[in-house]
Design an enzyme around this catalytic site. Structure first.
Site, PDB file in Angstrom:
ATOM      1  N   ASP A 228      68.767 -71.932-110.268  1.00 21.76           N
ATOM      2  CA  ASP A 228      68.119 -70.885-109.509  1.00 21.76           C
ATOM      3  C   ASP A 228      66.803 -71.402-108.928  1.00 21.76           C
ATOM      4  O   ASP A 228      66.030 -72.079-109.601  1.00 21.76           O
ATOM      5  CB  ASP A 228      67.863 -69.692-110.432  1.00 21.76           C
ATOM      6  CG  ASP A 228      67.308 -68.497-109.703  1.00 21.76           C
ATOM      7  OD1 ASP A 228      67.998 -67.988-108.804  1.00 21.76           O
ATOM      8  OD2 ASP A 228      66.186 -68.069-110.036  1.00 21.76           O
ATOM      9  N   GLU A 287      70.589 -73.962-105.868  1.00 21.52           N
ATOM     10  CA  GLU A 287      70.306 -72.853-104.977  1.00 21.52           C
ATOM     11  C   GLU A 287      69.010 -73.242-104.275  1.00 21.52           C
ATOM     12  O   GLU A 287      67.916 -73.066-104.804  1.00 21.52           O
ATOM     13  CB  GLU A 287      70.112 -71.539-105.735  1.00 21.52           C
ATOM     14  CG  GLU A 287      69.944 -70.358-104.779  1.00 21.52           C
ATOM     15  CD  GLU A 287      68.848 -69.382-105.189  1.00 21.52           C
ATOM     16  OE1 GLU A 287      68.804 -68.284-104.597  1.00 21.52           O
ATOM     17  OE2 GLU A 287      68.026 -69.698-106.054  1.00 21.52           O
TER      18      GLU A 287
END
Length: 547
Positions: A228, A287
């Protein structure tokens, strides 16, 4: 002559344990299914999806034909941002089960031939993490605060934030603390919600702790990590002002002092060395929002991560010219570093593409066509739960049920992420449509019964059967997955390209189009009309041709 190529008889699927076509690691051609844990399947009736519910539904994913499952965070968390505020990276939140449930899930997935990727959140912790609680309790300038970004404020009494950075969710990216005597103290940085303080990755203790966390889950057997905010872990020296407002709109458009700094690559190289030290081809997926395909490719150089999400493709407008530009730029960038390209149409942070493409019948037709396009392109593809059912965005959720923190901070993200997180329908005529024995944490719309897994299974014209057929063919046809592609001449508004043994045609123009038959049709999103050696391809349709 009209020919309906709805998948009335699905091709026999390859065993999930068999690799899809392509050269090199499994991830280069894999189709990876994203599970938003709280919205997939609920086993205990509390209305929230959990790990046991996922494990019970794994046979569905194996039959669907995907190669791996990506799980959003299920770690111990106050759930201020759907689990992306982690209080303990080595514990399972009781909402979702316990550590034995995670172990059982990984083992069952492997038994079915599915790999498991888990979300790791290294840019920030929860404000309830033991480290941050210690930082607030510690003195200003003390070692506990060096794990985060604490700074004195500006202004005569320190009443102004240390710089002009804005939270992605809206408002300042800084929150002021209070001293033990109640007087205002230092400020701390949070690029997302105030409950998500940013870690200081210049601190060696932070780096060592995350290496330990990764080892913990690798030892449990997970096959990799989705990282993330992989672009956000390093901030520019001195935390300089940006000088612009509405900074959330600049993400992915330009390098910012808090995103896509070159220093993140040293971290990812260290993580790649760690992943490579384990057997079984464990992977890292970034990401990462970057302003260009070339900068995104830096995250997947041979000594860094294995994949990076292709958000340029996700945000591309419907239309042949725009799509071809993004495809060309994406392939060129990843080819320059020897990495596979990834393709994704939806995820838990964006409006579902059925709705983005216009909604209703038109949006669904385009979504189905885009799915065949995506699955025919070279590289790896990501499928977000429910897109195989053609689910639309839920746009009419009452304000009182919303939980997206961006919704409550109105000048950041659009605040509509709850609409793509509504629990998916499995069976039955009324909510919660087999999601679990109780209700669902977000209300499901009336009318979703016809979109459920049970209702679509066996229906040759359903979106579910289209995905099942496409994924089965992707395993069977040696030219799909990673490899080369060649553009073919086509009318304006039409994309046509060849893969070894296959041609894909996509009609994005506002009318049906005639063109020479390129081969034997094997899968189409709409019925085709043939006249001699010419085929009429309907509006917003995609066709796979065997050649």
């Amino acid at each position: 002559m009209t020919q309906d190529l709805a998948p009335s008889v699905r091709p026999a699927a390859a065993s999930p344990s068999e690799p899809v076509s392509g050269t090199g690691g499994w991830w280069r051609s894999a189709v990876i299914y994203q599970v938003y844990v709280r919205s997939f399947a609920d086993s205990d009736g509390d209305g929230i999806g959990d790990l046991r519910g996922i494990r019970e539904r794994l046979p569905y994913l194996a039959e669907l034909g995907v190669d791996a499952v990506w799980l959003t965070p299920f770690f111990a968390s106050p759930q201020a941002d759907g689990g992306y505020d982690v209080a303990d990276y080595r514990a399972v939140d009781p909402l979702f089960g316990d550590l034995s449930d995670a172990d059982d899930l990984v083992r069952e997935a492997h038994r079915l031939g599915l790999r498991v990727i888990v979300d790791i959140v290294p840019n920030h912790t929860s404000d309830q993490h033991a480290w941050f609680r210690a930082a607030l309790a510690g003195r200003e300038g003390g070692p506990e605060r060096e794990r985060y970004h604490f700074r004195p404020g500006r202004g005569a009494a320190g009443e102004l934030p240390p710089n002009d950075w804005e939270s992605v969710f809206g408002g300042p990216a800084w929150t002021r603390t209070a001293r033990a005597d109640g007087t205002p103290g230092e400020w701390y940085l949070h690029l997302f919600a105030p409950e998500q303080p940013d870690l200081n990755w210049e601190n060696q203790e932070v780096r060592e702790e995350f290496e330990s966390v990764l080892r913990f889950w690798l030892d449990l057997g997970v096959d990799g990590f989705r990282i993330d905010v992989a672009h956000g872990m390093v901030k520019a020296a001195g935390l300089p002002d940006i000088g612009l407002s509405e900074q959330a709109k600049l993400i992915g458009a330009q390098v910012l002092p808090f995103f896509d700094q070159d220093g993140v690559h040293e971290i990812h190289r260290a993580w790649r060395r760690l992943l490579d030290s384990y057997p079984g081809e464990r992977v890292g997926v970034a990401e990462a929002w970057a302003p260009t395909s070339e900068r995104l490719a830096l995250y997947v150089r041979p000594d860094e991560l294995h994949q990076a999400f292709n958000f340029q493709f996700l945000t591309c407008d419907w239309g042949a010219a725009a799509m071809r530009t993004v495809i060309d730029e994406s392939l060129a960038a990843t080819r320059s570093v020897g990495a596979p390209t990834t393709w994704v149409l939806s995820n838990h942070d964006v409006v579902r593409h059925t709705t983005r493409y216009g909604g209703g019948e038109r949006g669904l037709a385009r979504a189905r066509a885009a799915a065949l396009l995506m699955l025919a392109l070279p590289g790896s593809a990501y499928v977000y739960q429910g897109e195989e059912l053609g689910l639309p965005e839920v746009v009419d959720l009452p304000d009182e049920v919303r939980q997206d923190p961006a919704f409550f901070r109105g000048d950041g993200q659009d605040g509509t992420r709850d609409g793509c997180r509504v629990p998916i329908p499995w069976s039955g005529e009324e909510a919660p449509y087999g999601f679990g024995p109780g209700g669902s944490w977000l209300p499901q719309p009336e009318g979703w019964a016809e979109l459920s897994v049970a209702a679509q299974s066996g229906d040759p014209r359903s979106t579910l059967e289209l995905y099942r057929s496409a994924l089965a063919l992707r395993h069977e046809l040696p030219g799909l997955g990673d490899g080369e592609m060649t553009w073919l001449e086509a009318p304006e508004g039409v994309l046509a390209f060849s893969r070894p043994g296959l041609v894909c045609t996509l009609n994005t123009r506002g009318e049906e189009v005639g063109m020479p038959v390129p081969g034997r049709p094997v899968l189409a999103t709409s019925a085709l009309e043939f006249t001699g050696g010419t085929v009429r391809i309907p509006v917003d349709s995609c066709v796979w041709w065997a050649v």
